[in-house]
Motif scaffolding. Structure first.
Motif, short mmCIF file in Angstrom:
data_model
loop_
_atom_site.label_atom_id
_atom_site.label_comp_id
_atom_site.label_asym_id
_atom_site.label_seq_id
_atom_site.Cartn_x
_atom_site.Cartn_y
_atom_site.Cartn_z
N GLY B 101 -26.95 4.66 -23.87
CA GLY B 101 -26.72 5.78 -22.95
C GLY B 101 -25.58 5.52 -21.99
O GLY B 101 -24.97 4.44 -21.98
N GLY B 102 -25.27 6.54 -21.16
CA GLY B 102 -24.09 6.45 -20.32
C GLY B 102 -24.36 6.73 -18.84
O GLY B 102 -25.05 7.70 -18.50
N TRP B 104 -22.47 5.24 -14.70
CA TRP B 104 -21.49 4.31 -14.13
C TRP B 104 -22.04 2.88 -14.09
O TRP B 104 -21.32 1.91 -14.38
CB TRP B 104 -21.06 4.76 -12.74
CG TRP B 104 -20.22 6.00 -12.78
CD1 TRP B 104 -20.56 7.25 -12.32
CD2 TRP B 104 -18.90 6.13 -13.33
NE1 TRP B 104 -19.53 8.14 -12.54
CE2 TRP B 104 -18.49 7.49 -13.16
CE3 TRP B 104 -18.01 5.26 -13.95
CZ2 TRP B 104 -17.25 7.97 -13.57
CZ3 TRP B 104 -16.76 5.73 -14.37
CH2 TRP B 104 -16.40 7.06 -14.18
N GLY B 105 -23.31 2.74 -13.74
CA GLY B 105 -23.90 1.41 -13.72
C GLY B 105 -23.94 0.79 -15.11
O GLY B 105 -23.64 -0.40 -15.30
N LEU B 107 -21.96 1.57 -17.59
CA LEU B 107 -20.59 1.25 -17.98
C LEU B 107 -20.15 -0.09 -17.38
O LEU B 107 -19.44 -0.87 -18.02
CB LEU B 107 -19.63 2.36 -17.54
CG LEU B 107 -18.17 2.13 -17.91
CD1 LEU B 107 -17.98 2.21 -19.42
CD2 LEU B 107 -17.26 3.14 -17.20
N SER B 108 -20.58 -0.34 -16.14
CA SER B 108 -20.20 -1.63 -15.53
C SER B 108 -20.78 -2.78 -16.34
O SER B 108 -20.15 -3.82 -16.50
CB SER B 108 -20.64 -1.69 -14.07
OG SER B 108 -22.01 -1.99 -13.93
N ALA B 111 -18.77 -3.16 -19.54
CA ALA B 111 -17.46 -3.77 -19.24
C ALA B 111 -17.60 -5.25 -18.93
O ALA B 111 -16.81 -6.08 -19.38
CB ALA B 111 -16.80 -3.03 -18.08
N LEU B 112 -18.62 -5.61 -18.16
CA LEU B 112 -18.83 -7.02 -17.82
C LEU B 112 -19.17 -7.83 -19.07
O LEU B 112 -18.72 -8.98 -19.22
CB LEU B 112 -19.96 -7.16 -16.79
CG LEU B 112 -19.61 -6.67 -15.38
CD1 LEU B 112 -20.89 -6.52 -14.54
CD2 LEU B 112 -18.63 -7.61 -14.69
N GLY B 126 -23.97 7.16 -25.47
CA GLY B 126 -23.20 6.89 -24.26
C GLY B 126 -21.73 7.26 -24.36
O GLY B 126 -21.31 7.98 -25.27
N TRP B 127 -20.95 6.75 -23.43
CA TRP B 127 -19.57 7.14 -23.22
C TRP B 127 -18.63 6.44 -24.19
O TRP B 127 -18.96 5.43 -24.78
CB TRP B 127 -19.17 6.84 -21.78
CG TRP B 127 -19.98 7.59 -20.76
CD1 TRP B 127 -20.89 8.58 -21.02
CD2 TRP B 127 -19.96 7.42 -19.34
NE1 TRP B 127 -21.44 9.04 -19.84
CE2 TRP B 127 -20.89 8.35 -18.80
CE3 TRP B 127 -19.26 6.59 -18.47
CZ2 TRP B 127 -21.11 8.44 -17.42
CZ3 TRP B 127 -19.49 6.70 -17.10
CH2 TRP B 127 -20.41 7.62 -16.59
N ARG B 128 -17.42 7.01 -24.33
CA ARG B 128 -16.39 6.42 -25.17
C ARG B 128 -15.16 6.13 -24.33
O ARG B 128 -14.89 6.83 -23.35
CB ARG B 128 -16.00 7.38 -26.31
CG ARG B 128 -17.05 7.52 -27.39
CD ARG B 128 -17.24 6.21 -28.17
NE ARG B 128 -18.20 6.34 -29.27
CZ ARG B 128 -19.52 6.22 -29.13
NH1 ARG B 128 -20.04 5.96 -27.95
NH2 ARG B 128 -20.32 6.34 -30.18
N LEU B 129 -14.40 5.13 -24.75
CA LEU B 129 -13.23 4.69 -23.99
C LEU B 129 -11.95 4.89 -24.79
O LEU B 129 -11.89 4.51 -25.96
CB LEU B 129 -13.35 3.20 -23.68
CG LEU B 129 -14.31 2.82 -22.56
CD1 LEU B 129 -14.68 1.37 -22.67
CD2 LEU B 129 -13.65 3.13 -21.22
#
Lengths: 161, 161, 161, 161
Positions: B101-102, B104-105, B107-108, B111-112, B126-129
């Motif tokens: 799922g997507g 901001w938390g 995504l962090s 990314a980490l 969730g989100w795509r980049l």
């Protein structure tokens, strides 16, 4: 959820501290408590070995971001990557904190646990504190044996030692 | 020591994300993996419930310094008191990281985990980049089902789904 | 107390990102803002150099517990020893956050700043985010020049660019 | 880059500790050192006020993720959101650490600074430590006045008190 007890102590410990830590680990495991420790050598390795010998669960909260130097008797490894700030996580994770032996890192854990003020803090061996007037600083519960250390946590009031 | 898999996702998740998280938790527990999660609601609660339903062990790495708001299906609770910095601890603790799922938390955490670069990172929903040129940023392994999410971790190469 | 603006970006940055970072640093210093950055190379070094060239104050929030690898243009150095968790400290310390360029570490800072939700987050260059439905994820303010990046922070509403 | 000196002490401090902290802050600012402190009340506020009175720069490393309860005399505010783990950041940030007065939180900072072992640690007032044999634990430099506290840091060997 099981009772969780954090056990802190030096990487370089005396043989007496190591013996005490192993026994504390064994007794905690026998009572079904999960042991939280720093996951490396010395008191950390001894308490893990003691708990493991009695079939217990041991969580190692590491300062490093990876498993390097983690001890062999950990059931679960949490590589925080937080450096010495992992000491806060160790003391936050216990329903009680038992401190065995003396070192600067160990003292920081004792102090953070007392600063937190939410759970019993038991000391077995190690350093003593005097206030500005030369009087003992109150608050820490001093044990003289592993069995008494468990008793002083107050977590097993009805269980004979 | 058992395999540890970190599962990340939003507090406020869609019903599909919740369903997927529960199934991922169940499948991980069936394979004997310890589930590491954030310990609160949404995807965190769903993966814990799924793992618990299959007799698994779930570690909740909490942002708070106490157990307040911790979910009911955690086996072990680590109240870091580190705030959102606990996200680093979650991604450091897995032999693989599964992101469901997507937000901001979430995504962090993705990314980490990619920044860390040591373990497989699998995304389910969730989100795509897109990069500066509008192309997908490579590296994350995209799954379309809970079973495929486990497969893409590469942790069980010989086990049929 | 002066306005504080956090500027994030990759260690390995494009020459365009480096140019933009230097210019953002210079403009921030001219407006009297303290620049908060990660203190190492790439965008971090460029924004520090730009601010320093205009007589500004630059705070480097380091991941390491010591000053090793810290850049030459920092006024104040905070060696957190917190590893990648220092990213949270950087985004917490700004009245606004400006993100320049794209990398996984940079994305984690963008995500943490948006997760925090208390301050404007401006992006100059770098990656783009699409949600589950292929639509841009809202919230980040996109700038196309250093001057516009400052404008979009909203911190200097009455000052001409 | 200026010399940075970290000054630690209790939120609830005696009037003597407050007086000493204010004087330490003033003397540090006169020598051009940046003062690093915890940013709240008690010794933290007193050292900040002293440094500010002499035109110095004071950095407040806060436990909270926002500026709530931050003191009025800080030049730069770093809201870590790291809770008590911010104590590590404070002691890591000084070329020397001066500890004024006694409390559990203050003791944790003294212990972390000694554990770090890279910089001089000076104590002015506060608690005393005895080892297992009742002997003073060596290593901390004990001052009896603010001026001597600065002298014992060793940072200004050629400057008369």
């Amino acid at each position: 959820m099981a009772i969780q007890v954090s056990v802190c102590g030096p990487r370089d410990c005396t043989s007496e501290d190591g013996h005490n830590a192993r026994e504390v680990g064994r007794l905690l495991a026998e009572r079904g408590a999960v042991v939280i420790c720093g996951g490396y050598t010395g008191v950390m390795a001894a308490v893990a070995a003691g708990a493991r010998s009695a079939g217990g669960t041991v969580v190692g909260i590491l300062s490093r971001p990876d498993r390097e130097h983690a001890g062999p008797d950990l059931s679960i490894v949490i590589p925080t990557g937080a450096g010495e700030a992992r000491n806060n996580i160790i003391v936050n994770s216990g329903d009680a904190v038992i401190v065995i032996g003396g070192s600067w890192g160990t003292l920081s854990e004792l102090a953070l646990a007392m600063r937190r003020g939410r759970t019993p803090v038991v000391q077995l061996g190690g350093w003593r504190l005097l206030d500005q007037h030369g009087q003992p600083v109150p608050g820490v519960r001093h044990a003289t044996s592993p069995a008494q250390a468990l008793q002083l946590t107050g977590l097993w009031p009805d269980q004979p030692l």
